[in-house]
Design an enzyme around this catalytic site. Structure first.
Site, PDB file in Angstrom:
ATOM      1  CG  MET A   1      -1.890  -1.222   1.177  1.00 47.67           C
ATOM      2  SD  MET A   1      -3.454  -0.976   2.006  1.00 47.67           S
ATOM      3  CE  MET A   1      -2.926  -0.722   3.684  1.00 47.67           C
TER       4      MET A   1
ATOM      5  CG  ASP B   1       0.399  -7.232   8.061  1.00 43.34           C
ATOM      6  OD1 ASP B   1      -0.163  -6.651   8.994  1.00 43.34           O
ATOM      7  OD2 ASP B   1       1.146  -6.645   7.253  1.00 43.34           O
TER       8      ASP B   1
ATOM      9  CG  HIS C   1       6.813  -2.084   2.269  1.00 41.73           C
ATOM     10  ND1 HIS C   1       6.721  -0.932   3.005  1.00 41.73           N
ATOM     11  CD2 HIS C   1       5.581  -2.636   2.272  1.00 41.73           C
ATOM     12  CE1 HIS C   1       5.484  -0.783   3.426  1.00 41.73           C
ATOM     13  NE2 HIS C   1       4.763  -1.806   3.011  1.00 41.73           N
TER      14      HIS C   1
ATOM     15  CG  MET D   1      10.761  -1.457  10.247  1.00 38.11           C
ATOM     16  SD  MET D   1      11.906  -1.130   8.914  1.00 38.11           S
ATOM     17  CE  MET D   1      13.387  -0.880   9.871  1.00 38.11           C
TER      18      MET D   1
ATOM     19  CB  VAL E   1      12.189  -5.703   8.557  1.00 40.52           C
ATOM     20  CG1 VAL E   1      13.383  -4.762   8.725  1.00 40.52           C
ATOM     21  CG2 VAL E   1      12.485  -6.723   7.466  1.00 40.52           C
TER      22      VAL E   1
HETATM   23  O1  PAF Z   1      -0.264  -5.838   3.603  1.00 37.43           O
HETATM   24  C1  PAF Z   1      -0.658  -4.916   2.860  1.00 37.43           C
HETATM   25  O2  PAF Z   1       0.017  -3.910   2.641  1.00 37.43           O
HETATM   26  C2  PAF Z   1      -2.018  -5.029   2.207  1.00 37.43           C
HETATM   27  O3  PAF Z   1      -2.932  -5.664   3.044  1.00 37.43           O
HETATM   28  C3  PAF Z   1      -1.973  -5.703   0.823  1.00 37.43           C
HETATM   29  C4  PAF Z   1      -1.507  -7.128   0.912  1.00 37.43           C
HETATM   30  C5  PAF Z   1      -1.055  -4.913  -0.103  1.00 37.43           C
HETATM   31  C6  PAF Z   1      -3.379  -5.707   0.198  1.00 37.43           C
HETATM   32  O4  PAF Z   1      -3.887  -4.421   0.051  1.00 37.43           O
END
Ligand code: PAF
Length: 275
Positions: A25, A145, A32, A179, A171
């Site tokens: 997102m 998550d 990321h 993070m 991380v």
């Molecule tokens: O983890 C995230 O950033 C979001 O839930 C995802 C997997 C990009 C879906 O919108």
């Protein structure tokens, strides 16, 4: 690095195979980027999507104020050697009248699913759409998550998608805070307090290592530590089966401890594997 905003153009893109995909997102941080690095290392091409998905936010949640910085994200991704960044528009992903949803049942009944009704329906729906548009061979998701990771794995398994899901470790900042783009909501005072979340998880694991098997005792000790910080309010502490997320009263061999707290304007989640 190509930036694609049109769904049809992304569908037509000829990607080097195998191709890795990192859905995000945006407002990228090292968490990321660790997924991106893994994908760039594993695959002949890497696609990253940036899409703040409105359907996974509930009413009153932070969709409008979710941090966004496309220019910075693009320069970070360029440096990592990403091939394509896909940035669809919300009106193209969800045109007027859109009403087809992916519901992954069971595993979404508790924890984030219970606290954020409709959240996983939005996540599963957008991730399936992104998978269909990008058509990757592998997709990378962070263990921070954890419930989301299990939801995506179940969806891929049960809908027979030909995509390998690669879980990647959380991380952390030097002081242990996981993070998250939402850490930017923390005031300096709240930021100082935030590492107690990870400390509580380490305490839970340490109790297990010292022989404690009663999940109730572990949760009570974690709660005591978290409550020592008056700025924190606990949403849940859970000792769950790591595959089904069923709540455990006794830990036999494996478990996952998951925590969600509110700290000022931020709602933060984290988890740890047992052992
Ligand atoms: O983890 C995230 O950033 C979001 O839930 C995802 C997997 C990009 C879906 O919108």
């Amino acid at each position: 690095m190509k930036v694609i905003r049109e769904i049809d153009e992304m569908k037509r893109e000829k990607l080097g195979r195998p191709s890795g995909f990192v859905p995000t997102m945006g407002y990228l941080h090292d968490g990321h980027l660790s997924l991106v690095r893994r994908s760039v290392g594993d695959n002949s091409s890497t696609v990253v999507s940036i899409f703040v998905n409105p359907t996974q936010f509930g009413p009153g949640e932070d969709y409008d104020r979710y941090p966004r910085d496309e220019g910075r994200d693009l320069s970070l991704l360029e440096k990592e050697g990403v091939d394509v960044v896909f940035i669809p528009r919300a009106r193209d992903m969800y045109p007027a009248g859109f009403d087809t949803w992916v519901e992954v049942r069971g595993i979404t009944d508790r924890l984030e699913g219970e606290k954020r009704p409709g959240h996983f329906r939005g996540v599963a729906t957008v991730v399936l759409k992104l998978f269909n548009i990008v058509k990757p061979d592998r997709a990378y998701f962070g263990e921070k998550d954890y419930q989301q990771l299990l939801v995506i794995k179940k969806m891929v398994r049960e809908l027979d998608l030909d995509i390998e899901i690669i879980p990647c470790p959380t991380v952390r900042e030097e002081d242990g805070l996981a993070m998250s783009s939402r850490n930017t909501y923390l005031t300096p005072e709240e930021r100082k307090v935030a590492p107690v979340i990870y400390r509580s998880l380490l305490l839970g694991r340490e109790l297990y290592m010292k022989g404690e098997r009663d999940a109730g005792v572990i949760k009570r000790e974690m709660e005591r530590l978290l409550c020592s910080e008056p700025l924190i309010s606990i949403d849940y502490i859970s000792v769950s089966d790591p595959d089904t997320l069923a709540e455990l009263s006794e830990i036999k061999d494996r478990a996952r401890i998951l925590v969600a707290v509110r700290l000022g304007k931020a709602r933060l989640i984290d988890n740890i594997a047992i052992p």
